[in-house]
Motif scaffolding. Structure first.
Motif, PDB file in Angstrom:
ATOM      1  N   ILE A  26       0.832  -1.209   0.000  1.00  0.00           N
ATOM      2  CA  ILE A  26       0.000   0.000   0.000  1.00  0.00           C
ATOM      3  C   ILE A  26       0.864   1.254   0.000  1.00  0.00           C
ATOM      4  N   ALA A  27       1.913   1.270   0.828  1.00  0.00           N
ATOM      5  CA  ALA A  27       2.784   2.452   0.886  1.00  0.00           C
ATOM      6  C   ALA A  27       3.515   2.653  -0.436  1.00  0.00           C
ATOM      7  N   ALA A  28       4.040   1.569  -1.012  1.00  0.00           N
ATOM      8  CA  ALA A  28       4.786   1.684  -2.265  1.00  0.00           C
ATOM      9  C   ALA A  28       3.886   2.135  -3.406  1.00  0.00           C
ATOM     10  N   LEU A  29       2.673   1.590  -3.494  1.00  0.00           N
ATOM     11  CA  LEU A  29       1.765   1.987  -4.566  1.00  0.00           C
ATOM     12  C   LEU A  29       1.253   3.412  -4.368  1.00  0.00           C
ATOM     13  N   ALA A  30       1.092   3.827  -3.119  1.00  0.00           N
ATOM     14  CA  ALA A  30       0.696   5.217  -2.863  1.00  0.00           C
ATOM     15  C   ALA A  30       1.778   6.168  -3.349  1.00  0.00           C
ATOM     16  N   ASP A  31       3.038   5.809  -3.102  1.00  0.00           N
ATOM     17  CA  ASP A  31       4.151   6.623  -3.589  1.00  0.00           C
ATOM     18  C   ASP A  31       4.151   6.684  -5.111  1.00  0.00           C
ATOM     19  N   ALA A  32       3.943   5.539  -5.759  1.00  0.00           N
ATOM     20  CA  ALA A  32       3.906   5.512  -7.226  1.00  0.00           C
ATOM     21  C   ALA A  32       2.731   6.314  -7.768  1.00  0.00           C
ATOM     22  N   ALA A  33       1.626   6.313  -7.032  1.00  0.00           N
ATOM     23  CA  ALA A  33       0.438   7.031  -7.484  1.00  0.00           C
ATOM     24  C   ALA A  33       0.684   8.527  -7.604  1.00  0.00           C
ATOM     25  N   VAL A  34       1.433   9.076  -6.650  1.00  0.00           N
ATOM     26  CA  VAL A  34       1.629  10.528  -6.630  1.00  0.00           C
ATOM     27  C   VAL A  34       2.883  10.959  -7.380  1.00  0.00           C
ATOM     28  N   ARG A  35       3.800  10.013  -7.680  1.00  0.00           N
ATOM     29  CA  ARG A  35       5.050  10.394  -8.349  1.00  0.00           C
ATOM     30  C   ARG A  35       5.155   9.894  -9.782  1.00  0.00           C
ATOM     31  N   SER A  36       4.075   9.323 -10.312  1.00  0.00           N
ATOM     32  CA  SER A  36       4.119   8.851 -11.690  1.00  0.00           C
ATOM     33  C   SER A  36       2.724   8.904 -12.299  1.00  0.00           C
ATOM     34  N   ASN A  37       2.667   8.631 -13.583  1.00  0.00           N
ATOM     35  CA  ASN A  37       1.377   8.541 -14.274  1.00  0.00           C
ATOM     36  C   ASN A  37       1.010   7.094 -14.576  1.00  0.00           C
ATOM     37  N   LEU A  38       1.696   6.162 -13.941  1.00  0.00           N
ATOM     38  CA  LEU A  38       1.461   4.746 -14.186  1.00  0.00           C
ATOM     39  C   LEU A  38       0.142   4.283 -13.570  1.00  0.00           C
ATOM     40  N   THR A  39      -0.490   3.330 -14.223  1.00  0.00           N
ATOM     41  CA  THR A  39      -1.555   2.582 -13.577  1.00  0.00           C
ATOM     42  C   THR A  39      -0.907   1.710 -12.516  1.00  0.00           C
ATOM     43  N   ILE A  40      -1.483   1.645 -11.342  1.00  0.00           N
ATOM     44  CA  ILE A  40      -0.916   0.871 -10.250  1.00  0.00           C
ATOM     45  C   ILE A  40      -1.898  -0.225  -9.845  1.00  0.00           C
ATOM     46  N   GLY A  41      -1.367  -1.289  -9.234  1.00  0.00           N
ATOM     47  CA  GLY A  41      -2.281  -2.340  -8.818  1.00  0.00           C
ATOM     48  C   GLY A  41      -1.579  -3.469  -8.098  1.00  0.00           C
TER      49      GLY A  41
END
Length: 284
Positions: A26-41
């Motif tokens: 959850i923490a890693a995907l939250a970081d990716a959510a705000v620092r990239s335009n990637l779809t996360i999952g």
């Protein structure tokens, strides 16, 4: 890694959920959510490792942080080590599928944001209210017939995975991942999907990658280790990408025609190796 992933042309960043040493999903995907335009999952969350009502809350949070770029992948659980290391009971395969079906109902109800109660064989909730989350795609890992039927009824994305009834030897696992086996899974899924067939995306994970002129040597090694014919190794959609970049791109297009699979996942260590394949696929 986020910059490398985007620069190489990939569009998604997915994380598994296991007891093995790894960053908090959850923490890693939250970081990716705000620092990239990637779809996360998640690919995929073991249903037995977290209560679905709490997983629904995490999913709603990540969907909000990412502006709707979150996919929740969930499965019935298969890695025995998760259970032995954490001291969790490992139910029969059928019971785990039944438990996952209840979990999906709880996920969907939680995302309405309305208060609800649920009384099942595995979960019991009273006057629970989740966080509203509309349009979160649900990805399900499925390989056996019961899981394929559940995925057809519930999922927006189906990730073809091992059929746990196919056996546990290296040969059994390899046979279950061959093109013939994957085609059988795709046909079974299509029968269950009916009119939903065109709206469900098909996904698969490539575990081994060899995109180079020496790929034939790697094919030989895998054939010897698994007992498969070399031709079956090359044609395995799950587990193996083995070819030059241009040939691999051509194979992926042909596999899409045969199986319907359009969503491929590779491991982080293979980002650089697979980048030339993406380049060959641009515009196709």
């Amino acid at each position: 890694m986020l910059a490398r992933t985007e620069a190489a042309g990939f569009t998604s960043l997915l994380m598994p959920t296991h007891s093995t040493p790894q960053f908090s999903v959850i923490a890693a995907l939250a970081d990716a959510a705000v620092r990239s335009n990637l779809t996360i999952g998640t690919l995929v969350a073991n249903n037995d490792l977290q209560h679905p009502a709490l997983l629904a809350r995490d999913a709603a949070t990540l969907a909000l942080l990412s502006g709707g770029r979150f996919e929740l992948g969930v499965g019935a659980g298969w890695m025995v080590r998760d259970y032995t290391q954490l001291g969790l009971p490992l139910l029969s395969g059928g019971a785990r599928v039944d438990k996952l079906a209840e979990a999906i109902s709880i996920l969907r109800s939680s995302w309405t944001g309305e208060e609800f109660s649920f009384h099942g064989s595995h979960y019991d909730l009273a006057e629970f209210r989740g966080l509203p989350a509309t349009g979160v795609p649900l990805m399900m890992g499925a390989g056996g017939d019961r899981m394929l039927a559940l995925a057809a009824a519930s999922a927006d994305i189906v990730s073809f995975s091992r059929s746990l009834g196919a056996g546990n030897s290296a040969h059994d696992i390899a046979v279950d991942a061959t093109l013939g086996s994957t085609l059988r899974k795709a046909r079974t899924l299509a029968q269950h999907l009916g009119d939903r067939r065109s709206s469900v995306e098909l996904n698969i994970l490539a575990i081994r990658v060899e995109i180079s002129p020496r790929y034939r040597e790697r094919v030989r090694e895998v054939a010897e280790a698994t007992g498969l014919a070399k031709s079956d190794v090359v044609d395995t959609p799950e587990n193996f990408f083995a070819a030059t970049a241009q040939d691999m791109a051509d194979q992926l297009m042909e596999r899409r025609r045969l199986t319907g699979i359009s969503y491929y996942v590779i491991r982080d260590q293979d980002i650089d190796a697979c980048a030339p394949v993406l380049a060959c696929l641009v515009g196709r």
